[in-house]
Design a protein around this motif. Structure first.
Motif, PDB file in Angstrom:
ATOM      1  N   LEU A  96      43.528  -4.554  39.558  1.00 22.30           N
ATOM      2  CA  LEU A  96      44.605  -4.464  38.567  1.00 22.30           C
ATOM      3  C   LEU A  96      44.490  -3.209  37.695  1.00 22.30           C
ATOM      4  O   LEU A  96      45.255  -3.040  36.744  1.00 22.30           O
ATOM      5  N   LEU A  97      43.566  -2.359  38.030  1.00 24.98           N
ATOM      6  CA  LEU A  97      43.219  -1.254  37.137  1.00 24.98           C
ATOM      7  C   LEU A  97      44.276  -0.157  37.099  1.00 24.98           C
ATOM      8  O   LEU A  97      44.446   0.519  36.075  1.00 24.98           O
ATOM      9  N   ASP A  98      44.989   0.037  38.182  1.00 24.57           N
ATOM     10  CA  ASP A  98      45.976   1.118  38.220  1.00 24.57           C
ATOM     11  C   ASP A  98      46.983   0.995  37.080  1.00 24.57           C
ATOM     12  O   ASP A  98      47.362   1.983  36.459  1.00 24.57           O
ATOM     13  N   GLY A 142      43.182   2.135  41.957  1.00 25.26           N
ATOM     14  CA  GLY A 142      42.711   1.807  40.617  1.00 25.26           C
ATOM     15  C   GLY A 142      41.531   2.663  40.200  1.00 25.26           C
ATOM     16  O   GLY A 142      41.430   3.097  39.041  1.00 25.26           O
ATOM     17  N   ILE A 143      40.632   2.921  41.137  1.00 26.36           N
ATOM     18  CA  ILE A 143      39.471   3.787  40.863  1.00 26.36           C
ATOM     19  C   ILE A 143      39.935   5.202  40.543  1.00 26.36           C
ATOM     20  O   ILE A 143      39.469   5.830  39.577  1.00 26.36           O
ATOM     21  N   GLN A 144      40.861   5.711  41.338  1.00 27.88           N
ATOM     22  CA  GLN A 144      41.378   7.060  41.113  1.00 27.88           C
ATOM     23  C   GLN A 144      42.080   7.163  39.758  1.00 27.88           C
ATOM     24  O   GLN A 144      41.931   8.163  39.040  1.00 27.88           O
ATOM     25  N   THR A 145      42.832   6.123  39.397  1.00 29.74           N
ATOM     26  CA  THR A 145      43.525   6.127  38.111  1.00 29.74           C
ATOM     27  C   THR A 145      42.540   6.126  36.954  1.00 29.74           C
ATOM     28  O   THR A 145      42.699   6.866  35.971  1.00 29.74           O
ATOM     29  N   ALA A 146      41.518   5.296  37.062  1.00 26.41           N
ATOM     30  CA  ALA A 146      40.497   5.250  36.006  1.00 26.41           C
ATOM     31  C   ALA A 146      39.825   6.607  35.844  1.00 26.41           C
ATOM     32  O   ALA A 146      39.556   7.058  34.721  1.00 26.41           O
ATOM     33  N   HIS A 147      39.566   7.271  36.952  1.00 19.86           N
ATOM     34  CA  HIS A 147      38.962   8.605  36.913  1.00 19.86           C
ATOM     35  C   HIS A 147      39.905   9.597  36.229  1.00 19.86           C
ATOM     36  O   HIS A 147      39.484  10.384  35.366  1.00 19.86           O
ATOM     37  N   ARG A 148      41.183   9.537  36.576  1.00 19.42           N
ATOM     38  CA  ARG A 148      42.160  10.469  36.019  1.00 19.42           C
ATOM     39  C   ARG A 148      42.366  10.230  34.522  1.00 19.42           C
ATOM     40  O   ARG A 148      42.517  11.175  33.741  1.00 19.42           O
ATOM     41  N   VAL A 149      42.358   8.966  34.125  1.00 21.97           N
ATOM     42  CA  VAL A 149      42.543   8.627  32.707  1.00 21.97           C
ATOM     43  C   VAL A 149      41.418   9.184  31.851  1.00 21.97           C
ATOM     44  O   VAL A 149      41.632   9.557  30.689  1.00 21.97           O
TER      45      VAL A 149
END
Length: 328
Positions: A96-98, A142-149
């Motif tokens: 659900l992280l994205d 979701g992992i990529q989004t967390a990294h980008r954030v």
């Protein structure tokens, strides 16, 4: 014995995955009824009047899957804004992280651990117990989004299961070469699924390290976390490799944590069910906060004797709760 200042807080026992190492295969779990969960008001009361006064300053939100708990972003904001909070982190499966990473970051969360046990979609779905549309792509997003954030450090947790994902150790380790990601290899434990543990057992961390040494070399890292991981680095890599070796190497003398379950049980040792306190029932029965604080302080004093590998008594494999119910 380390100073115990780190509290792992399970906010829910439900999860949208059913990972092999976390829940027993084919069995229905009796999830905690909503009215038996600690409310966030109760949790914040315990933090402010019990845990912080006895010395806890570092907190991690876990589950189940913590992102399933309504109001989780508001809870993150409340804890992050406590003056005494020195560190706040979360462990999630990332599914659900994205859609939630930015809100969590804006609320004050800076550190996040995401479970990623395989880079292969089929293996990933096998491990998480998924039989429908693959969930790997959304988790990876979701992992990529967390990294980008901007989450830094961003840690990936890998439970190594013999014959299932152990062939991917080098591929997973390679994620640290050009990213400031921290991959942590965790020895399989006999809590969530004892039948699978009996069948597969576990691989010592040193065997994994040797594989990596032979491929790239391996050196001690200057990076240290709040937990029991032994941290290394591939020469020239941007990220690090951590090894949590609870089966092959005793780190009880370095333990700095306790665990609070979603229904308010305070547990001093992951591998031992001795000494638990039912804080929720006691709190709701009207016992004074000073009395509760004294009980927790007394438990802190005897924690070294409860630590699983430092005593002959204890649970020794007979666990009444699965990993998902304990909070990891």
């Amino acid at each position: 014995m380390n100073h115990v200042d780190y509290l792992r807080i399970s906010v829910i026992d439900r999860c949208n995955f059913r990972c092999n190492y976390c829940m027993p295969a084919g069995e229905e779990l009796n999830y905690i009824l909503k009215q038996n969960l600690l409310t966030f008001d109760e949790l914040l009361l315990l933090l402010k009047d019990i845990f912080i006064p006895v010395g806890f300053t570092r907190f991690r939100l876990t589950g189940g899957e913590p992102l399933l708990r309504p109001g989780i972003v508001d809870l993150v904001r409340e804890i992050a804004n406590l003056e005494q909070t020195q560190d706040l982190a979360m462990t999630t499966n990332g599914f659900l992280l994205d859609s939630m990473a930015q809100d969590l970051y804006d609320a004050g969360l800076r550190r996040i651990n995401i479970s990623l046990d395989s880079l292969n979609a089929e293996t990933f779905d096998q491990i998480i117990g998924n039989r429908g549309k693959s969930r790997w792509e959304r988790t990876w997003k979701g992992i990529q989004t967390a990294h980008r954030v901007g989450f830094d450090p961003l840690k990936l947790n890998v439970v190594v299961i013999p014959g299932v994902n152990d062939s991917e150790v080098l591929d997973l380790a390679a994620l640290t070469l050009d990213r400031r990601w921290h991959v942590r290899f965790i020895e399989f434990m006999p809590i969530g699924n004892p039948d699978l543990f009996t069948e597969r057992a576990w691989i010592p961390s040193e065997e994994l390290r040797q594989q990596i040494r032979e491929r790239w070399g391996l050196e001690d890292s200057q990076v240290r976390g709040n937990g029991p991981a032994d941290v290394f680095q591939i020469p020239g890599a941007r990220g690090t490799l951590g090894f949590i070796s609870q089966m092959s190497e005793c780190f009880c003398d370095r333990c700095n944590r306790m665990r609070l379950s979603a229904d308010g049980w305070l547990r001093p040792c992951l591998l031992n069910e001795t000494g638990q306190l039912d804080l929720k029932t006691t709190l709701r029965s009207g016992v004074s906060l000073s009395s509760l604080r004294q009980q927790v302080a007394e438990l802190l004093k005897i924690k070294p004797e409860i630590n699983f590998k430092q005593r002959e008594s204890g649970s020794e494999g007979n666990y009444t709760r699965t990993m998902s119910q304990i909070g990891g």
